[in-house]
Design an enzyme around this catalytic site. Structure first.
Site, PDB file in Angstrom:
ATOM      1  N   PRO A  13       0.788  -1.225   0.000  1.00 50.44           N
ATOM      2  CG  PRO A  13      -0.105  -1.079   2.143  1.00 50.44           C
ATOM      3  CD  PRO A  13       0.558  -2.042   1.193  1.00 50.44           C
ATOM      4  CG  ASN A  14      -0.290   4.354   1.286  1.00 49.60           C
ATOM      5  OD1 ASN A  14      -1.241   4.930   0.749  1.00 49.60           O
ATOM      6  ND2 ASN A  14      -0.379   3.783   2.480  1.00 49.60           N
ATOM      7  NE  ARG A  21       1.864  13.984   0.424  1.00 53.72           N
ATOM      8  CZ  ARG A  21       0.903  13.510   1.231  1.00 53.72           C
ATOM      9  NH1 ARG A  21      -0.155  12.945   0.710  1.00 53.72           N
ATOM     10  NH2 ARG A  21       1.023  13.598   2.532  1.00 53.72           N
ATOM     11  CE1 TYR A  26       9.328   4.979   2.763  1.00 54.10           C
ATOM     12  CE2 TYR A  26       7.747   6.781   2.741  1.00 54.10           C
ATOM     13  CZ  TYR A  26       8.246   5.639   3.313  1.00 54.10           C
ATOM     14  OH  TYR A  26       7.669   5.138   4.463  1.00 54.10           O
ATOM     15  CG  ASN A  77       8.441  -2.282  -0.120  1.00 52.84           C
ATOM     16  OD1 ASN A  77       7.950  -2.405   1.006  1.00 52.84           O
ATOM     17  ND2 ASN A  77       9.037  -1.174  -0.511  1.00 52.84           N
ATOM     18  CB  ALA A  80       1.902   0.001   6.285  1.00 54.22           C
ATOM     19  CG  HIS A  83       5.861  -2.592   9.957  1.00 57.53           C
ATOM     20  ND1 HIS A  83       7.171  -3.009   9.920  1.00 57.53           N
ATOM     21  CD2 HIS A  83       5.770  -1.563   9.067  1.00 57.53           C
ATOM     22  CE1 HIS A  83       7.848  -2.240   9.065  1.00 57.53           C
ATOM     23  NE2 HIS A  83       7.013  -1.365   8.534  1.00 57.53           N
ATOM     24  CG  ASP A  90      -0.642 -17.432   8.178  1.00 54.31           C
ATOM     25  OD1 ASP A  90       0.404 -17.678   8.811  1.00 54.31           O
ATOM     26  OD2 ASP A  90      -1.745 -17.245   8.735  1.00 54.31           O
ATOM     27  CD  GLU A 101      10.964  -7.870   5.185  1.00 52.31           C
ATOM     28  OE1 GLU A 101      11.695  -8.736   5.733  1.00 52.31           O
ATOM     29  OE2 GLU A 101      10.230  -7.104   5.820  1.00 52.31           O
ATOM     30  CG  HIS A 103      11.359  -2.774   3.925  1.00 55.70           C
ATOM     31  ND1 HIS A 103       9.995  -2.604   3.865  1.00 55.70           N
ATOM     32  CD2 HIS A 103      11.576  -3.958   4.534  1.00 55.70           C
ATOM     33  CE1 HIS A 103       9.414  -3.648   4.425  1.00 55.70           C
ATOM     34  NE2 HIS A 103      10.349  -4.492   4.840  1.00 55.70           N
ATOM     35  CG  LEU A 104      11.768   2.018  -1.512  1.00 61.97           C
ATOM     36  CD1 LEU A 104      10.501   2.830  -1.744  1.00 61.97           C
ATOM     37  CD2 LEU A 104      12.708   2.135  -2.693  1.00 61.97           C
ATOM     38  CB  SER A 105      13.030   3.774   4.554  1.00 59.06           C
ATOM     39  OG  SER A 105      12.012   2.934   5.080  1.00 59.06           O
ATOM     40  NE  ARG A 110      10.819   5.610   8.214  1.00 60.18           N
ATOM     41  CZ  ARG A 110       9.839   5.499   7.308  1.00 60.18           C
ATOM     42  NH1 ARG A 110       9.886   4.521   6.405  1.00 60.18           N
ATOM     43  NH2 ARG A 110       8.834   6.341   7.316  1.00 60.18           N
ATOM     44  NE  ARG A 114       7.572   4.012   9.639  1.00 58.57           N
ATOM     45  CZ  ARG A 114       6.469   4.129   8.908  1.00 58.57           C
ATOM     46  NH1 ARG A 114       6.063   3.144   8.142  1.00 58.57           N
ATOM     47  NH2 ARG A 114       5.763   5.250   8.941  1.00 58.57           N
TER      48      ARG A 114
HETATM   49  O1  CA2 Z   1      10.833   1.607   3.301  1.00 63.50           O
HETATM   50  C1  CA2 Z   1       9.930   0.963   2.748  1.00 63.50           C
HETATM   51  O2  CA2 Z   1      10.032   0.522   1.613  1.00 63.50           O
HETATM   52  C2  CA2 Z   1       8.609   0.752   3.489  1.00 63.50           C
HETATM   53  O3  CA2 Z   1       8.141  -0.552   3.153  1.00 63.50           O
HETATM   54  C3  CA2 Z   1       7.673   1.808   2.981  1.00 63.50           C
HETATM   55  C4  CA2 Z   1       6.328   1.786   3.695  1.00 63.50           C
HETATM   56  C5  CA2 Z   1       6.508   1.806   5.210  1.00 63.50           C
HETATM   57  O4  CA2 Z   1       5.236   1.639   5.832  1.00 63.50           O
HETATM   58  C6  CA2 Z   1       7.442   0.702   5.687  1.00 63.50           C
HETATM   59  O5  CA2 Z   1       7.610   0.837   7.078  1.00 63.50           O
HETATM   60  C7  CA2 Z   1       8.783   0.807   4.997  1.00 63.50           C
HETATM   61  C8  CA2 Z   1       5.491   3.000   3.296  1.00 63.50           C
HETATM   62  C9  CA2 Z   1       5.222   3.083   1.827  1.00 63.50           C
HETATM   63  C10 CA2 Z   1       4.443   4.338   1.586  1.00 63.50           C
HETATM   64  O6  CA2 Z   1       5.122   5.087   0.617  1.00 63.50           O
HETATM   65  C11 CA2 Z   1       4.787   6.394   0.462  1.00 63.50           C
HETATM   66  C12 CA2 Z   1       5.427   7.061  -0.536  1.00 63.50           C
HETATM   67  C13 CA2 Z   1       5.159   8.374  -0.737  1.00 63.50           C
HETATM   68  C14 CA2 Z   1       4.217   9.044   0.058  1.00 63.50           C
HETATM   69  C15 CA2 Z   1       3.571   8.366   1.057  1.00 63.50           C
HETATM   70  C16 CA2 Z   1       3.862   7.026   1.258  1.00 63.50           C
END
Ligand code: CA2
Length: 157
Positions: A13-14, A21, A26, A77, A80, A83, A90, A101, A103-105, A110, A114
Site C-alpha cells: 500500500p501507498n 509525496r 523515500y 515490499n 506497512a 509490520h 501465512d 523482502e 524496503h526502500l528505507s 525509524r 516499524r
Molecule cells: O521503506 C519501505 O520501503 C517501506 O516498506 C515503505 C512503507 C513503510 O510503511 C514501511 O515501514 C517501509 C510505506 C510506503 C508508503 O510510501 C509512500 C510514498 C510516498 C508518500 C507516502 C507514502
C-alpha cells in the site's frame, strides 16, 4: 527465452505515491522508475519480471498465491503490511518459492512500530535502506536462490 520462470515483484500500500509525496524519506523515484529498474535487473540476470502494486492486503495474498504457481521467486515490499500482516506471513509460508523482502528505507532506524516484520519470518532474506537499488539487489538474490533450487531441489526454502 529464459530457462527459468519470472520473478514476481510485489508492492504494497501507498507505494503508488512514490516520488510524489515524502521524497525526504523515500526519494524522488516513482514506482514506474522502480519498475523500469527491475526490468533492467531481470534482463541482466536472464529472467522476466512481473511487477505488481496493490493497496489491498487480500489482493497481496492473491498475488503471493499466484506467484507460488507462476514465479521462480518473489521480491516483496509489503510496505506497512510488513509490520501488521499475519495473512501475508501465512501466504508466503504457503508457497514453495523463495521470497526476498525489500524496503526502500531502513525501517529499524525509524519509528519503533516499524522495527518488527512478520514477513521477515517467511523471507529468505531482507534488504533495507538502499532505496530503489534494493529492488535490483533483491532480484539478484532471488534469481540466485531460484537457480540454486533448480540445480539442487530441496524441501523448504
Ligand atoms: O521503506 C519501505 O520501503 C517501506 O516498506 C515503505 C512503507 C513503510 O510503511 C514501511 O515501514 C517501509 C510505506 C510506503 C508508503 O510510501 C509512500 C510514498 C510516498 C508518500 C507516502 C507514502
Amino acid at each position: 527465452m529464459s530457462d527459468i520462470k519470472p520473478v514476481h515483484v510485489l508492492n504494497g500500500p501507498n507505494l503508488n505515491l512514490l516520488g510524489v509525496r515524502e521524497p525526504e524519506i523515500y526519494g524522488r523515484a516513482t514506482l514506474a522508475d522502480i519498475e523500469a529498474l527491475c526490468h533492467e535487473a531481470g534482463a541482466r540476470h536472464g529472467v522476466g519480471i512481473v511487477f505488481e502494486q496493490t493497496n489491498h492486503e487480500g489482493v497481496l495474498v492473491d498475488l503471493i498465491q499466484r506467484a507460488g504457481q507462476e514465479a521462480c521467486a518473489i521480491v516483496i515490499n509489503p510496505a506497512a503490511y510488513t509490520h501488521t500482516s499475519i495473512a501475508l506471513l501465512d501466504a508466503l509460508k504457503g508457497v514453495d518459492v523463495p521470497a526476498v523482502e525489500v524496503h526502500l528505507s531502513q525501517p529499524a532506524a525509524r519509528e519503533p512500530f516499524r522495527a518488527p516484520s512478520y514477513v521477515a519470518r517467511a523471507a529468505s532474506g531482507s534488504i533495507s535502506g538502499f532505496g530503489p537499488m534494493g529492488y535490483a539487489l533483491g532480484i539478484e538474490a532471488a534469481v540466485q536462490l531460484a537457480r540454486a533450487r533448480q540445480n539442487h531441489p530441496v524441501k523448504g526454502k
